[in-house]
Design a protein around this motif. Structure first.
Motif, PDB file in Angstrom:
ATOM      1  N   GLU A  46       0.856  -1.187   0.000  1.00 27.74           N
ATOM      2  CA  GLU A  46       0.000   0.000   0.000  1.00 27.74           C
ATOM      3  C   GLU A  46       0.895   1.241   0.000  1.00 27.74           C
ATOM      4  O   GLU A  46       1.212   1.808   1.043  1.00 27.74           O
ATOM      5  N   LYS A  47       1.291   1.631  -1.198  1.00 27.79           N
ATOM      6  CA  LYS A  47       2.301   2.679  -1.366  1.00 27.79           C
ATOM      7  C   LYS A  47       1.919   3.987  -0.685  1.00 27.79           C
ATOM      8  O   LYS A  47       2.739   4.608  -0.006  1.00 27.79           O
ATOM      9  N   GLU A  48       0.678   4.411  -0.881  1.00 22.00           N
ATOM     10  CA  GLU A  48       0.294   5.733  -0.408  1.00 22.00           C
ATOM     11  C   GLU A  48       0.296   5.817   1.121  1.00 22.00           C
ATOM     12  O   GLU A  48       0.622   6.857   1.695  1.00 22.00           O
ATOM     13  N   LYS A  49      -0.078   4.726   1.801  1.00 22.64           N
ATOM     14  CA  LYS A  49      -0.029   4.730   3.265  1.00 22.64           C
ATOM     15  C   LYS A  49       1.406   4.858   3.758  1.00 22.64           C
ATOM     16  O   LYS A  49       1.697   5.613   4.696  1.00 22.64           O
ATOM     17  N   THR A  50       2.312   4.128   3.121  1.00 29.73           N
ATOM     18  CA  THR A  50       3.715   4.191   3.523  1.00 29.73           C
ATOM     19  C   THR A  50       4.306   5.563   3.214  1.00 29.73           C
ATOM     20  O   THR A  50       5.096   6.098   3.990  1.00 29.73           O
ATOM     21  N   GLU A  51       3.930   6.135   2.070  1.00 30.38           N
ATOM     22  CA  GLU A  51       4.389   7.486   1.733  1.00 30.38           C
ATOM     23  C   GLU A  51       4.024   8.461   2.841  1.00 30.38           C
ATOM     24  O   GLU A  51       4.866   9.245   3.307  1.00 30.38           O
ATOM     25  N   LEU A  52       2.763   8.424   3.268  1.00 29.82           N
ATOM     26  CA  LEU A  52       2.291   9.349   4.291  1.00 29.82           C
ATOM     27  C   LEU A  52       3.032   9.135   5.604  1.00 29.82           C
ATOM     28  O   LEU A  52       3.461  10.091   6.260  1.00 29.82           O
ATOM     29  N   GLN A  53       3.211   7.884   6.006  1.00 31.29           N
ATOM     30  CA  GLN A  53       3.896   7.583   7.259  1.00 31.29           C
ATOM     31  C   GLN A  53       5.327   8.127   7.259  1.00 31.29           C
ATOM     32  O   GLN A  53       5.778   8.738   8.240  1.00 31.29           O
ATOM     33  N   LEU A  54       6.053   7.918   6.167  1.00 29.64           N
ATOM     34  CA  LEU A  54       7.449   8.344   6.113  1.00 29.64           C
ATOM     35  C   LEU A  54       7.582   9.852   5.911  1.00 29.64           C
ATOM     36  O   LEU A  54       8.463  10.490   6.502  1.00 29.64           O
ATOM     37  N   LEU A  55       6.705  10.437   5.126  1.00 27.54           N
ATOM     38  CA  LEU A  55       6.806  11.872   4.855  1.00 27.54           C
ATOM     39  C   LEU A  55       6.529  12.705   6.096  1.00 27.54           C
ATOM     40  O   LEU A  55       7.160  13.739   6.307  1.00 27.54           O
ATOM     41  N   ARG A  56       5.593  12.265   6.926  1.00 25.76           N
ATOM     42  CA  ARG A  56       5.317  13.050   8.133  1.00 25.76           C
ATOM     43  C   ARG A  56       6.522  13.021   9.086  1.00 25.76           C
ATOM     44  O   ARG A  56       6.737  13.964   9.862  1.00 25.76           O
ATOM     45  N   LEU A  57       7.342  11.968   9.017  1.00 23.47           N
ATOM     46  CA  LEU A  57       8.530  11.882   9.867  1.00 23.47           C
ATOM     47  C   LEU A  57       9.682  12.692   9.279  1.00 23.47           C
ATOM     48  O   LEU A  57      10.395  13.391   9.997  1.00 23.47           O
ATOM     49  N   LEU A  58       9.862  12.612   7.978  1.00 19.84           N
ATOM     50  CA  LEU A  58      10.930  13.378   7.338  1.00 19.84           C
ATOM     51  C   LEU A  58      10.628  14.872   7.329  1.00 19.84           C
ATOM     52  O   LEU A  58      11.537  15.689   7.202  1.00 19.84           O
ATOM     53  N   GLY A  59       9.355  15.224   7.464  1.00 16.68           N
ATOM     54  CA  GLY A  59       8.976  16.627   7.475  1.00 16.68           C
ATOM     55  C   GLY A  59       9.006  17.253   8.846  1.00 16.68           C
ATOM     56  O   GLY A  59       8.713  18.442   8.987  1.00 16.68           O
ATOM     57  N   ASN A  60       9.365  16.512   9.869  1.00 18.80           N
ATOM     58  CA  ASN A  60       9.368  17.022  11.243  1.00 18.80           C
ATOM     59  C   ASN A  60      10.787  17.339  11.708  1.00 18.80           C
ATOM     60  O   ASN A  60      11.180  17.031  12.817  1.00 18.80           O
ATOM     61  N   THR A  61      11.581  17.942  10.824  1.00 20.30           N
ATOM     62  CA  THR A  61      12.950  18.318  11.156  1.00 20.30           C
ATOM     63  C   THR A  61      13.197  19.735  10.665  1.00 20.30           C
ATOM     64  O   THR A  61      12.436  20.266   9.852  1.00 20.30           O
ATOM     65  N   PRO A  62      14.274  20.399  11.127  1.00 17.09           N
ATOM     66  CA  PRO A  62      14.584  21.754  10.660  1.00 17.09           C
ATOM     67  C   PRO A  62      15.306  21.779   9.317  1.00 17.09           C
ATOM     68  O   PRO A  62      15.863  22.805   8.942  1.00 17.09           O
ATOM     69  N   LYS A  78       1.008  -5.108  -7.425  1.00 16.65           N
ATOM     70  CA  LYS A  78      -0.382  -5.504  -7.655  1.00 16.65           C
ATOM     71  C   LYS A  78      -1.360  -4.594  -6.920  1.00 16.65           C
ATOM     72  O   LYS A  78      -2.576  -4.628  -7.185  1.00 16.65           O
ATOM     73  N   ASN A  79      -0.875  -3.789  -5.987  1.00 12.42           N
ATOM     74  CA  ASN A  79      -1.769  -2.992  -5.160  1.00 12.42           C
ATOM     75  C   ASN A  79      -1.752  -1.498  -5.484  1.00 12.42           C
ATOM     76  O   ASN A  79      -2.694  -0.790  -5.127  1.00 12.42           O
ATOM     77  N   ALA A  80      -0.699  -1.021  -6.109  1.00 10.80           N
ATOM     78  CA  ALA A  80      -0.595   0.402  -6.427  1.00 10.80           C
ATOM     79  C   ALA A  80      -1.031   0.649  -7.863  1.00 10.80           C
ATOM     80  O   ALA A  80      -0.742  -0.154  -8.755  1.00 10.80           O
ATOM     81  N   SER A  81      -1.718   1.749  -8.095  1.00  7.08           N
ATOM     82  CA  SER A  81      -2.171   2.058  -9.446  1.00  7.08           C
ATOM     83  C   SER A  81      -0.984   2.442 -10.327  1.00  7.08           C
ATOM     84  O   SER A  81      -0.024   3.067  -9.881  1.00  7.08           O
TER      85      SER A  81
END
Length: 302
Positions: A46-62, A78-81
């Protein structure tokens, strides 16, 4: 400071609602600073869920961070469009001439297969070999961590008698490394896997250091002594409800799995789980970006 992501990426709206500072590429190009370039090799179904999880962590830095998503060329998800992958993802051939300050290799639901039987194992080996000279530091998650230990150090995984799933208490075994700066001596972390790795084999390897371990779930956090490779055998990036979704998915498929341990309040699957690992997740990612990437990467790769 923001993460720089494609303007139409679906995760953008949710990140902004969570007050994560995101910046589209048009605005980023007007800033005269040297951002960090991070490539995410996303192997999760589920690509989009993982994208969101990782991006919110990488975006929480200066730090300003440019994100590149990469997917396999030798295996079709098979799961990502296809539209999503074609719009937001690159293949290894498209990025291999570039240098990256950091890379994240995610987990994948294939851990019960021998590495050599994975459809894209040859491509995976090529990417991990490339990372030695073209990436300052790589963070490997779950199956990605096991793949790194196997490819770089010859430490194979072994099957468990039953799936290890739940939120387990882990203990720091090394408290002076920058990667775990600010960690409590004991901390919670989600684990979801059918295999594990040998603590004894890792301890015998002079190039590796174990930073955290669990009596029940085994080795959790390992780093190479040159900080090039970080291996996390669990899923600190998971949301509060991710283990529940995996558990219900397995049950619906008719798979006999035990309920995740230490996860549902009062062991009641109808109860809403709480995220008890979020603070240490943010610490791990910010420490990795700061000490292993930002302070180690050259300003000019050339």
């Amino acid at each position: 400071m923001p993460i720089n992501i494609p303007k139409q990426l679906p995760a953008t709206k949710l990140l902004k609602e969570e007050k994560i500072f995101v910046m589209d590429q048009e605005r980023a190009y007007t800033q005269d600073i040297r951002p960090l370039n991070i490539v995410i090799f996303n192997l999760m179904p589920e690509k989009e869920k993982t994208e969101l999880q990782l991006l919110r962590l990488l975006g929480n830095t200066p730090l300003q961070v440019n994100i590149t998503f990469m997917n396999t060329a030798t295996y079709e998800s098979k799961n990502a469009s296809k539209t999503h992958l074609n719009t937001f993802y690159s293949t290894f051939d498209e990025i291999k001439e570039k240098k990256y300050d950091g890379m994240i290799i995610t987990g994948a639901p294939i851990e019960q297969l021998p590495f050599e039987e994975v459809d894209y194992w040859r491509e995976m080996k090529e990417i991990m070999e490339w990372s030695k000279l073209n990436v300052t530091s790589t963070l490997h998650i779950c199956w990605g961590a096991q793949a790194a230990l196997y490819y770089h150090y010859g430490i194979d995984k072994f099957p468990l008698t039953q799936k290890c799933s739940g939120v387990f208490r882990h203990i720091l075994t090394n408290q002076v490394e920058d990667l775990v700066r600010g960690f409590n001596d004991k901390f919670n972390a989600p684990v979801s896997r059918y295999t594990s790795v040998s603590r004894e084999e890792i301890e015998r390897n002079e190039h590796l250091t174990i930073l955290a371990n669990s009596e029940e779930a085994g080795v959790f956090l390992v780093k190479s002594n040159d900080n090039k490779f970080v291996m996390v055998t669990g899923h600190l990036e998971y949301d509060a409800h991710t283990l529940a979704e995996e558990y219900n998915r397995d049950l619906n498929k008719g798979i006999e799995v035990e309920m995740p341990k230490y996860y549902f309040p009062n062991n009641d699957p109808s109860s809403q789980p709480l995220n008890t690992w979020k603070a240490h997740t943010h610490l791990l990612f910010s420490n990795w970006l700061n000490y292993y990437v930002y302070q180690a990467t050259p300003y000019d790769w050339e």
